[in-house]
Motif scaffolding. Sequence first.
Motif, mmCIF file in Angstrom:
data_model
loop_
_atom_site.group_PDB
_atom_site.id
_atom_site.type_symbol
_atom_site.label_atom_id
_atom_site.label_comp_id
_atom_site.label_asym_id
_atom_site.label_seq_id
_atom_site.Cartn_x
_atom_site.Cartn_y
_atom_site.Cartn_z
ATOM 1 N N GLN A 105 0.835 -1.205 0.000
ATOM 2 C CA GLN A 105 0.000 0.000 0.000
ATOM 3 C C GLN A 105 0.870 1.255 0.000
ATOM 4 O O GLN A 105 0.582 2.225 -0.712
ATOM 5 N N THR A 106 1.936 1.232 0.781
ATOM 6 C CA THR A 106 2.808 2.398 0.892
ATOM 7 C C THR A 106 3.481 2.719 -0.435
ATOM 8 O O THR A 106 3.475 3.876 -0.892
ATOM 9 N N PHE A 107 4.032 1.709 -1.096
ATOM 10 C CA PHE A 107 4.795 1.973 -2.311
ATOM 11 C C PHE A 107 3.910 2.147 -3.544
ATOM 12 O O PHE A 107 4.311 2.796 -4.506
ATOM 13 N N GLU A 108 2.705 1.602 -3.511
ATOM 14 C CA GLU A 108 1.762 1.907 -4.592
ATOM 15 C C GLU A 108 1.421 3.401 -4.600
ATOM 16 O O GLU A 108 1.145 3.977 -5.659
ATOM 17 N N HIS A 112 5.628 5.991 -9.311
ATOM 18 C CA HIS A 112 4.874 6.427 -10.493
ATOM 19 C C HIS A 112 4.451 5.168 -11.261
ATOM 20 O O HIS A 112 5.031 4.803 -12.280
ATOM 21 N N THR A 113 3.420 4.516 -10.751
ATOM 22 C CA THR A 113 3.013 3.204 -11.256
ATOM 23 C C THR A 113 2.529 3.237 -12.699
ATOM 24 O O THR A 113 2.620 2.239 -13.420
ATOM 25 N N GLN A 114 2.025 4.398 -13.151
ATOM 26 C CA GLN A 114 1.456 4.478 -14.504
ATOM 27 C C GLN A 114 2.530 4.398 -15.587
ATOM 28 O O GLN A 114 2.206 4.201 -16.769
ATOM 29 N N LEU A 115 3.792 4.531 -15.223
ATOM 30 C CA LEU A 115 4.871 4.517 -16.209
ATOM 31 C C LEU A 115 5.171 3.111 -16.727
ATOM 32 O O LEU A 115 5.816 2.961 -17.766
ATOM 33 N N ILE A 139 10.620 0.045 5.320
ATOM 34 C CA ILE A 139 10.227 1.066 4.337
ATOM 35 C C ILE A 139 11.438 1.913 3.948
ATOM 36 O O ILE A 139 11.663 2.196 2.761
ATOM 37 N N ASN A 140 12.224 2.304 4.921
ATOM 38 C CA ASN A 140 13.382 3.150 4.641
ATOM 39 C C ASN A 140 14.431 2.410 3.809
ATOM 40 O O ASN A 140 15.046 3.002 2.920
ATOM 41 N N ALA A 141 14.606 1.121 4.067
ATOM 42 C CA ALA A 141 15.543 0.324 3.261
ATOM 43 C C ALA A 141 15.004 0.123 1.853
ATOM 44 O O ALA A 141 15.742 0.243 0.864
ATOM 45 N N ALA A 142 13.711 -0.170 1.738
ATOM 46 C CA ALA A 142 13.115 -0.438 0.430
ATOM 47 C C ALA A 142 13.121 0.802 -0.458
ATOM 48 O O ALA A 142 13.346 0.699 -1.668
ATOM 49 N N THR A 143 12.895 1.969 0.125
ATOM 50 C CA THR A 143 12.898 3.185 -0.698
ATOM 51 C C THR A 143 14.291 3.463 -1.241
ATOM 52 O O THR A 143 14.446 3.904 -2.383
ATOM 53 N N LEU A 144 15.331 3.156 -0.462
ATOM 54 C CA LEU A 144 16.702 3.304 -0.959
ATOM 55 C C LEU A 144 16.989 2.296 -2.070
ATOM 56 O O LEU A 144 17.663 2.619 -3.059
ATOM 57 N N ALA A 145 16.470 1.084 -1.919
ATOM 58 C CA ALA A 145 16.669 0.057 -2.949
ATOM 59 C C ALA A 145 15.962 0.444 -4.249
ATOM 60 O O ALA A 145 16.478 0.212 -5.345
ATOM 61 N N LEU A 146 14.777 1.048 -4.139
ATOM 62 C CA LEU A 146 14.050 1.514 -5.329
ATOM 63 C C LEU A 146 14.825 2.630 -6.036
ATOM 64 O O LEU A 146 14.898 2.669 -7.268
ATOM 65 N N GLY A 150 16.630 2.741 -9.824
ATOM 66 C CA GLY A 150 16.216 3.758 -10.798
ATOM 67 C C GLY A 150 14.721 3.825 -11.020
ATOM 68 O O GLY A 150 14.259 4.298 -12.067
ATOM 69 N N ILE A 151 13.926 3.366 -10.056
ATOM 70 C CA ILE A 151 12.473 3.405 -10.179
ATOM 71 C C ILE A 151 11.978 4.815 -9.847
ATOM 72 O O ILE A 151 12.225 5.318 -8.745
ATOM 73 N N PRO A 152 11.278 5.492 -10.772
ATOM 74 C CA PRO A 152 10.780 6.849 -10.496
ATOM 75 C C PRO A 152 9.728 6.847 -9.386
ATOM 76 O O PRO A 152 8.766 6.079 -9.419
ATOM 77 N N MET A 153 9.942 7.717 -8.400
ATOM 78 C CA MET A 153 8.989 7.860 -7.304
ATOM 79 C C MET A 153 8.634 9.333 -7.121
ATOM 80 O O MET A 153 9.389 10.219 -7.530
ATOM 81 N N LYS A 154 7.514 9.567 -6.493
ATOM 82 C CA LYS A 154 7.080 10.935 -6.228
ATOM 83 C C LYS A 154 8.017 11.621 -5.242
ATOM 84 O O LYS A 154 8.196 12.835 -5.284
#
Length: 245
Positions: A105-108, A112-115, A139-146, A150-154
């Motif tokens: 839920q957090t990462f959805e 930028h899922t529409q990409l 969450i903090n580890a996963a956001t760094l891994a994303l 190179g996954i675009p995030m808001k």
Amino acid sequence: MAGITMLSDQGLRLDGRRPNELRKISCNLGAFSQADGSAYIEQGNTKVLAAVYGPHEITGSKSRALHDRVLVNCQYSMATFSTGERKRRPRGDRKSIEMTLHMQQTFEAAIHTQLYPKSQIDIFVEVLQSDGGNYCASINAATLALIDAGIPMKDIVCASSASLIKDTPIVDINHMEETHAGVEVVLAILPKTEQIVFLQINGRIHEDHSPAVTELGMKGCLDVHAVLDRAVRHHIADTMATMGE
């Protein structure tokens, strides 16, 4: 541990921190090369490894594909040696399933899922050592891994927790504080807009104390953001320096 004092007369917690002070955070991106992105983080004595794969084609049944956005597939687990208790089922137990859904839920809400329609991103998180704040560290580890993948995030997603001891709000609670506090507020936000993408309150809290505890949790997220942002900048600088050699 009956009668244990969680907050001293001087206003210090058992580990010596002030009420508004985070545990020491150390982290690095690119923890291992097999994944598209990875990160390792330590928040106090809680240690988490995260790996990201994708975006890639849907695995398994093609009916899982979403025509307008990417499928965010998460898996949260705890190593059998992560706590003092021996866990027979590090994956698939009720707590792990619940944490997996929370992460999804957090990462959805952050990616930028529409990409990437009709594709899939896998986020795997393993708690190597648990001392409270497992969701936040994950969450903090996963956001760094994303970011490493190179996954675009808001924005950089940052998570922190808060609680209440002797009517005093405290931030980033450890296992002992989780066990003895009557309430735990867990937050994940997008720092630029301070949008809350996840909020969970475990336990009961009086409405008079709720705003102060939530506000301290928000500040904790912003303090975490400063650490993660610094780690990302150092990683980019190191990568650029290596490419320039």
